[in-house]
Design a protein around this motif. Structure first.
Motif, PDB file in Angstrom:
ATOM      1  N   ASP A 140      71.108 -16.150  -2.122  1.00  0.00           N
ATOM      2  CA  ASP A 140      71.231 -17.559  -1.745  1.00  0.00           C
ATOM      3  C   ASP A 140      70.661 -18.430  -2.867  1.00  0.00           C
ATOM      4  O   ASP A 140      69.451 -18.419  -3.113  1.00  0.00           O
ATOM      5  CB  ASP A 140      70.473 -17.790  -0.435  1.00  0.00           C
ATOM      6  N   THR A 141      71.519 -19.190  -3.540  1.00  0.00           N
ATOM      7  CA  THR A 141      71.054 -20.000  -4.664  1.00  0.00           C
ATOM      8  C   THR A 141      70.069 -21.080  -4.214  1.00  0.00           C
ATOM      9  O   THR A 141      69.142 -21.426  -4.957  1.00  0.00           O
ATOM     10  CB  THR A 141      72.243 -20.650  -5.392  1.00  0.00           C
ATOM     11  N   ALA A 142      70.249 -21.602  -2.998  1.00  0.00           N
ATOM     12  CA  ALA A 142      69.302 -22.600  -2.493  1.00  0.00           C
ATOM     13  C   ALA A 142      67.923 -21.979  -2.292  1.00  0.00           C
ATOM     14  O   ALA A 142      66.896 -22.607  -2.578  1.00  0.00           O
ATOM     15  CB  ALA A 142      69.810 -23.196  -1.182  1.00  0.00           C
ATOM     16  N   ALA A 143      67.887 -20.745  -1.801  1.00  0.00           N
ATOM     17  CA  ALA A 143      66.606 -20.052  -1.630  1.00  0.00           C
ATOM     18  C   ALA A 143      65.933 -19.831  -2.978  1.00  0.00           C
ATOM     19  O   ALA A 143      64.707 -19.983  -3.101  1.00  0.00           O
ATOM     20  CB  ALA A 143      66.826 -18.719  -0.926  1.00  0.00           C
ATOM     21  N   LEU A 144      66.698 -19.477  -3.990  1.00  0.00           N
ATOM     22  CA  LEU A 144      66.116 -19.278  -5.317  1.00  0.00           C
ATOM     23  C   LEU A 144      65.517 -20.576  -5.857  1.00  0.00           C
ATOM     24  O   LEU A 144      64.446 -20.566  -6.474  1.00  0.00           O
ATOM     25  CB  LEU A 144      67.164 -18.740  -6.284  1.00  0.00           C
ATOM     26  N   GLU A 145      66.189 -21.690  -5.622  1.00  0.00           N
ATOM     27  CA  GLU A 145      65.646 -22.974  -6.079  1.00  0.00           C
ATOM     28  C   GLU A 145      64.310 -23.264  -5.388  1.00  0.00           C
ATOM     29  O   GLU A 145      63.346 -23.711  -6.024  1.00  0.00           O
ATOM     30  CB  GLU A 145      66.646 -24.091  -5.796  1.00  0.00           C
ATOM     31  N   ARG A 146      64.252 -23.026  -4.089  1.00  0.00           N
ATOM     32  CA  ARG A 146      63.013 -23.269  -3.357  1.00  0.00           C
ATOM     33  C   ARG A 146      61.903 -22.326  -3.825  1.00  0.00           C
ATOM     34  O   ARG A 146      60.745 -22.725  -3.979  1.00  0.00           O
ATOM     35  CB  ARG A 146      63.249 -23.089  -1.859  1.00  0.00           C
ATOM     36  N   SER A 147      62.241 -21.051  -4.012  1.00  0.00           N
ATOM     37  CA  SER A 147      61.208 -20.102  -4.420  1.00  0.00           C
ATOM     38  C   SER A 147      60.714 -20.380  -5.841  1.00  0.00           C
ATOM     39  O   SER A 147      59.542 -20.156  -6.146  1.00  0.00           O
ATOM     40  CB  SER A 147      61.717 -18.659  -4.288  1.00  0.00           C
ATOM     41  N   ARG A 148      61.586 -20.876  -6.705  1.00  0.00           N
ATOM     42  CA  ARG A 148      61.127 -21.261  -8.052  1.00  0.00           C
ATOM     43  C   ARG A 148      60.035 -22.325  -7.952  1.00  0.00           C
ATOM     44  O   ARG A 148      59.028 -22.282  -8.671  1.00  0.00           O
ATOM     45  CB  ARG A 148      62.295 -21.803  -8.878  1.00  0.00           C
ATOM     46  N   ALA A 149      60.242 -23.293  -7.051  1.00  0.00           N
ATOM     47  CA  ALA A 149      59.234 -24.337  -6.880  1.00  0.00           C
ATOM     48  C   ALA A 149      57.944 -23.764  -6.304  1.00  0.00           C
ATOM     49  O   ALA A 149      56.842 -24.070  -6.782  1.00  0.00           O
ATOM     50  CB  ALA A 149      59.787 -25.439  -5.977  1.00  0.00           C
ATOM     51  N   ARG A 150      58.079 -22.926  -5.294  1.00  0.00           N
ATOM     52  CA  ARG A 150      56.885 -22.356  -4.658  1.00  0.00           C
ATOM     53  C   ARG A 150      56.111 -21.462  -5.614  1.00  0.00           C
ATOM     54  O   ARG A 150      54.869 -21.430  -5.595  1.00  0.00           O
ATOM     55  CB  ARG A 150      57.292 -21.557  -3.421  1.00  0.00           C
ATOM     56  N   LEU A 151      56.815 -20.721  -6.453  1.00  0.00           N
ATOM     57  CA  LEU A 151      56.162 -19.742  -7.338  1.00  0.00           C
ATOM     58  C   LEU A 151      55.878 -20.287  -8.729  1.00  0.00           C
ATOM     59  O   LEU A 151      55.498 -19.530  -9.624  1.00  0.00           O
ATOM     60  CB  LEU A 151      57.035 -18.483  -7.430  1.00  0.00           C
ATOM     61  N   ALA A 152      56.037 -21.596  -8.917  1.00  0.00           N
ATOM     62  CA  ALA A 152      55.787 -22.202 -10.233  1.00  0.00           C
ATOM     63  C   ALA A 152      54.401 -21.871 -10.785  1.00  0.00           C
ATOM     64  O   ALA A 152      54.266 -21.639 -11.994  1.00  0.00           O
ATOM     65  CB  ALA A 152      55.999 -23.705 -10.160  1.00  0.00           C
ATOM     66  N   PRO A 153      53.340 -21.803  -9.962  1.00  0.00           N
ATOM     67  CA  PRO A 153      52.026 -21.461 -10.519  1.00  0.00           C
ATOM     68  C   PRO A 153      51.958 -20.060 -11.129  1.00  0.00           C
ATOM     69  O   PRO A 153      51.036 -19.771 -11.892  1.00  0.00           O
ATOM     70  CB  PRO A 153      51.090 -21.572  -9.305  1.00  0.00           C
ATOM     71  N   TYR A 154      52.914 -19.217 -10.786  1.00  0.00           N
ATOM     72  CA  TYR A 154      52.915 -17.834 -11.296  1.00  0.00           C
ATOM     73  C   TYR A 154      54.082 -17.598 -12.253  1.00  0.00           C
ATOM     74  O   TYR A 154      54.492 -16.456 -12.488  1.00  0.00           O
ATOM     75  CB  TYR A 154      53.031 -16.848 -10.126  1.00  0.00           C
ATOM     76  N   ALA A 155      54.650 -18.653 -12.812  1.00  0.00           N
ATOM     77  CA  ALA A 155      55.911 -18.563 -13.550  1.00  0.00           C
ATOM     78  C   ALA A 155      55.885 -17.544 -14.673  1.00  0.00           C
ATOM     79  O   ALA A 155      56.909 -16.909 -14.963  1.00  0.00           O
ATOM     80  CB  ALA A 155      56.290 -19.943 -14.103  1.00  0.00           C
TER      81      ALA A 155
END
Length: 322
Positions: free
Chosen positions: A64-79
């Motif tokens: 799900d591309t929308a899920a990936l966009e959300r998870s990128r934001a959530r996991l930004a501190p661990y990028a």
């Protein structure tokens, strides 16, 4: 993918997080350990595990591309410790090959439909919302639930509802669909939910929740080929586990759990031919089961998060290579 909450961050409560963290911790303790989250969703489990294991790396996969966009934001501190991939979770070997990784220390699969997919009415997963009859987890694919409902034969539709929804009135519903679509296409969740309700005997409609629940589950599984993908994904994921690596799988209905039970159980069984005096090392189990049967959420978790109630968790550890 059955994350709760609709936005990254506050209020997001991943299902059975503490137990999953406990089961995967031994495999993730080593420096440079790699976790594959094959159904990343909102990244709730992933964020907690990245936080708990500062030297761990994550490969986050979702269709799900929308899920990936959300998870990128959530996991930004661990990028700097995360790689993302838009793929089905049975494509994990190809994803790992592309990253130059031959094996990983842990795999997590949180199956089913995520809360954002249910809550965003335009996705067409929920019978409680009026929406286009869609149900695609990966919106780049072509086939939708409307395609299934309007093009499958009565026999094919009956099979889908019976096998994937465990719907005992599958034939009646399929016949009702065929009559309705002969006049005009069925293209909305509301129309389908009402049609299903009317096709089921009145006495049955009075118990068991919304009568469309099983039909919507069956169509979602068919549209997204969920059980076929799971059947391929489990052996593929285990094959990439390092020795002492661990896999955890969260299922949300009996069909998923049955496939998981069989796949992990088969690899946790000694296959030495009957009649031989001693077990053969090459036939010894490849996995050690870490859960006794399928574990369920606690009553406290179910009360706090009703969507967790149907969850079933199984886990295993690789103990040898084939």
């Amino acid at each position: 993918m059955a994350d709760t909450g609709s936005e990254p961050g506050a209020g997001h409560t991943p299902v059975m997080l503490d137990r999953i963290a406990e089961l995967l911790a031994p495999a993730l303790a080593a420096p440079g350990a790699v976790l594959v989250d094959g159904t990343l969703g909102l990244g709730g489990h992933a964020a907690a595990l990245l936080d708990a294991h500062p030297r761990m790396r994550l490969v986050g996969v979702d269709r799900d591309t929308a899920a990936l966009e959300r998870s990128r934001a959530r996991l930004a501190p661990y990028a700097d410790r995360v790689e993302f991939a838009h793929a089905e979770y049975d494509d994990v070997p190809e994803v790992l090959d592309g990253l130059g990784r031959t094996e990983v220390q842990a795999v997590l699969l949180d199956l089913g439909v995520s809360s954002p997919q249910l809550d965003e009415s335009e996705r067409g997963f929920a019978y409680s919302h009026e929406a286009p009859l869609d149900m695609r987890m990966d919106r780049t694919q072509r086939r939708t639930a409307a395609d299934v409902v309007n093009t499958y034969s009565v026999a094919e539709l009956t099979r889908v509802l019976r096998d994937y929804g465990e719907e005992r009135f599958a034939g009646r519903i399929a016949q009702a669909v065929a009559r309705r679509r002969a006049a005009e296409p069925i293209d909305s969740t509301r129309v389908l939910a009402e049609l299903v309700r009317d096709a089921i005997p009145a006495a049955t409609r009075r118990t068991g929740g919304n009568p469309a629940k099983r039909t919507f589950q069956a169509l979602r599984i068919e549209v997204n080929a969920e059980l076929d993908i799971l059947s391929r994904a489990l052996p593929a994921a285990v094959e990439r586990l390092a020795v002492e690596g661990r896999i955890a799988v969260l299922s949300y209905h009996s069909l998923e759990d049955r496939i998981t039970k069989r796949a992990l159980g088969a690899l946790a069984t000694d296959t030495t031919p009957a009649g031989l005096p001693v077990p053969l090392p090459e036939h010894s189990p490849q996995l050690r089961l870490l859960t006794r049967g399928a574990e369920s959420p606690t009553d406290q978790e179910n009360e706090a998060n009703p969507r967790a109630a149907s969850a079933r968790l199984r886990a295993a550890e690789r103990i040898r290579r084939p």
